[in-house]
Structures are given as C-alpha cells and as structure tokens.
Design an enzyme around this catalytic site. Structure first.
Site, PDB file in Angstrom:
ATOM      1  N   GLU A 188       0.937  -1.424  -0.097  1.00 46.66           N
ATOM      2  CA  GLU A 188      -0.360  -0.144  -0.372  1.00 46.66           C
ATOM      3  C   GLU A 188       0.809   1.253   0.041  1.00 46.66           C
ATOM      4  O   GLU A 188       0.748   1.939  -0.426  1.00 46.66           O
ATOM      5  CB  GLU A 188      -0.456   0.099   1.138  1.00 46.66           C
ATOM      6  CG  GLU A 188      -2.292  -1.156   1.379  1.00 46.66           C
ATOM      7  CD  GLU A 188      -3.192  -0.664   0.368  1.00 46.66           C
ATOM      8  OE1 GLU A 188      -2.877  -1.010  -0.880  1.00 46.66           O
ATOM      9  OE2 GLU A 188      -4.258   0.022   0.199  1.00 46.66           O
ATOM     10  N   THR A 224      -4.229   6.625  -5.332  1.00 43.19           N
ATOM     11  CA  THR A 224      -4.932   6.930  -3.961  1.00 43.19           C
ATOM     12  C   THR A 224      -3.672   7.758  -3.704  1.00 43.19           C
ATOM     13  O   THR A 224      -4.671   9.119  -3.035  1.00 43.19           O
ATOM     14  CB  THR A 224      -4.913   5.627  -3.258  1.00 43.19           C
ATOM     15  OG1 THR A 224      -6.045   5.359  -3.933  1.00 43.19           O
ATOM     16  CG2 THR A 224      -5.103   5.866  -1.759  1.00 43.19           C
TER      17      THR A 224
HETATM   18  N1  HSE Z   1      -7.630   4.534   3.610  1.00 47.88           N
HETATM   19  C1  HSE Z   1      -7.871   5.124   2.162  1.00 47.88           C
HETATM   20  C2  HSE Z   1      -8.144   6.529   1.492  1.00 47.88           C
HETATM   21  C3  HSE Z   1      -7.771   3.893   1.473  1.00 47.88           C
HETATM   22  O1  HSE Z   1      -9.166   6.784   1.936  1.00 47.88           O
HETATM   23  O2  HSE Z   1      -7.072   6.817   0.796  1.00 47.88           O
HETATM   24  C4  HSE Z   1      -7.689   3.511   0.287  1.00 47.88           C
HETATM   25  O3  HSE Z   1      -7.066   2.767  -0.130  1.00 47.88           O
END
Ligand code: HSE
Length: 310
Positions: free
Chosen positions: A129, A182
């Site tokens: 991530e 993201t």
């Molecule tokens: N919590 C993360 C965000 C999830 O909202 O950026 C996205 O992968």
C-alpha cells in the site's frame, strides 16, 4: 509440501464513511485471483493473464514489494512465479492494490508452511500500500486478509480488531469507469481539522462501530457521515451527489466514497434493497452516459479463499 496455491483475494471497502484509514470490510466480489509457485529463477516472475494492465517489474508491483518485505523478515531468498488470473482494476477505490499485496503474502505464507498467523501478515501487505499510495494504511489489507469488518484501533503500535457485523447487512458498490490514484486523492486532503469537525467524526465512528456490534441499523444510518474526506474528495467523482441521493432515496442506510474513490458504496438491511440501490446508482451513470459496474455483496466474513493447493 505444497508447491502451488491459487487464491481469491477480495475487494474491500475502506473508510466506511467516517472511519478514514481505520475502518474497512471485505466484499464477496469482485476480487483478484492469484496463483503462486516457487521458482528457481533469480527474481520473482510476474505473469499477467488478467485483462487489466499491471506492472511486471517486481520492484514496481505492489504484490512483489509486499512479498519481499515478508521474505526478508524470514531471511529467505525464495523467489516466486506469480500469475494474475483476475485483477480488480487499479484506481477503482475497492482495494485493488490491497488485494494484490495481501494475496501475495497470504499465498506465500501457505507455501512456506505458515510461519506467520494471518494477522501477522498485515504489516507486510501494508508495504505494498505504501508503494501504491505513499501511505501504509491497513484499512483495505486487513479486511482482505482477515475478512469481515475491521477497525484499525492504532497504527503505532498496529492494533487491528475484528468487529462483528449484523446479519442481513448488504453492500452495493458502483464503480464509474474512471480511475483515481489514491496518492492523488490523499494529497488534496487537509492535514489538520478543526476541533469541532474532529468531535463530529469521532462521534460518528463510535456510533457506527456500536451500531455494527449491536446490530442497530438506525444507529448505523445516523452515523454514516464523513465530515473530513467526503466533502473534499466527492468533487473528484462525476455525478457524486446524484448517485448518493439515488441510493439514499432507495433505502440505503448510508452512502459514501469507497476508499479513495471513484467507487461509491451504500449499506442496506437486505439483499433486495441492495440490488435496487445498485440499479438506482447505475442508472444515474447511464443517464449521464458514463459506464459503470455494480457489485452487490454481503460482508465477506472469510477474507481470502484458497482455490487450489497442490
Ligand atoms: N483509507 C485510504 C484512503 C483507503 O482513503 O486514502 C484508500 O486505499
């Protein structure tokens, strides 16, 4: 000794309204299907049999980045041949990078005869991530591995709690055919929030978690409000207000951005309502001539599914 495993790695909905970076749950569909085999090659081999583009360079692919974090913790030089047979589209907001990272470490753990518990695998998947978005959040990878609803109570130290979810709770997801990275949708967020906003958000997270544990749908509905990310990120998503309104008018308990978008998700009390909500959301996009895909799913309590072991 197991030589080859094939696993289904579920899509996930992160944030779940007010729980930015700390709440998530797994879906029954869609998901990645990844096959892992040991190889005698000097580096990991990535084979893409899916219809979605993905990096074949092991230094750039989140799955092999997570895998290397896992292997180096074991001082292992093992290399794997990964075959992606099915892939959630990147930038969809339903945990594409999480499914790959979590799936790779879950499969490798099986091949190496489980040196770790499933919960132990979460920090390795978080490394994937980090590469994908610049932030090592756990709200997608933890539910992908563990299944069900999870709460990341703390990041330092990492403390992840499974939360029961009420029978009958369904989720409708609509994925408009655009992609949002993201990393980009994190950059636009404010780095501090006024005290009043923090109080509202904390109240809603606590209410949502209590509603999930006690099966109180009214409380879930009253708590499904995000005053931190949604007001900013929703501008990135076409027809956001209309899609949300369509879901709420069709009986949703709440509707918000799935992860960092562009998918939206809505919670409801039963399958029929969830299916109607899916159709209502999709028809807003078709009226606006934007292609979209809908997924209707219960909360997936199992997480990863082993499809083949040989
Ligand atoms: N919590 C993360 C965000 C999830 O909202 O950026 C996205 O992968």
């Amino acid at each position: 000794m197991v030589k080859k495993v094939e696993i289904f790695c579920p899509a996930t909905v992160a944030n779940v309204g007010p729980g930015f970076d700390i709440l998530g749950f797994a879906l029954d569909a869609p998901g990645d299907i990844i096959c892992l085999e040991r190889t005698t090659e000097k580096k990991h081999i990535i084979q893409n049999d899916s219809e979605i583009d993905l990096p074949l360079n092991p230094e750039k692919n989140v799955a092999t980045v997570a895998l290397d974090a896992f292997l180096s913790s074991l001082n292992s030089n093992e290399k794997f041949h990964l075959t992606f047979k099915q892939k959630i589209p990147a930038g969809s907001g339903i945990g594409s990078s999480a499914a790959s990272s979590a799936g790779a470490v879950f499969a490798a753990n099986l091949l190496l005869e489980k040196p770790y518990t499933e919960a132990d695998l979460v920090p390795f998947a978080m490394k994937g991530e980090e590469v994908a978005s610049g932030s090592a959040h756990a709200d997608n990878v933890a539910p992908a591995i563990l299944g069900g609803f999870v709460l990341v109570r703390s990041y330092e130290p990492l403390d992840i709690l499974g939360i029961p979810s009420p029978d009958g709770l369904y989720c409708s997801v609509v994925h408009p055919e655009i992609s949002i990275a993201t990393a980009d949708s994190r950059k636009i967020l404010k780095t501090s929030v006024p005290l009043k906003t923090a109080i509202t958000q904390c109240g809603n997270v606590a209410g949502l978690v209590t509603g999930l544990i006690t099966g109180n749908f009214r409380l879930i509905r009253d708590s499904m409000h995000d005053v931190i990310a949604e007001p900013i990120r929703s501008f990135l998503i076409p027809e956001y207000d209309r899609v949300k309104k369509a879901a709420m008018n069709t009986g949703a308990l709440g509707c918000s951005i799935s992860g960092s978008g562009p998918s939206l998700f809505a919670l409801s009390e039963n399958k029929d309502t969830a299916e109607q909500i899916g159709k209502a959301m999709e028809s807003v996009y078709s009226e606006a001539r934007i292609g979209s895909k809908v997924y209707v799913s219960m909360v997936n309590m199992k997480g990863m599914k082993v499809l083949l072991e040989e």
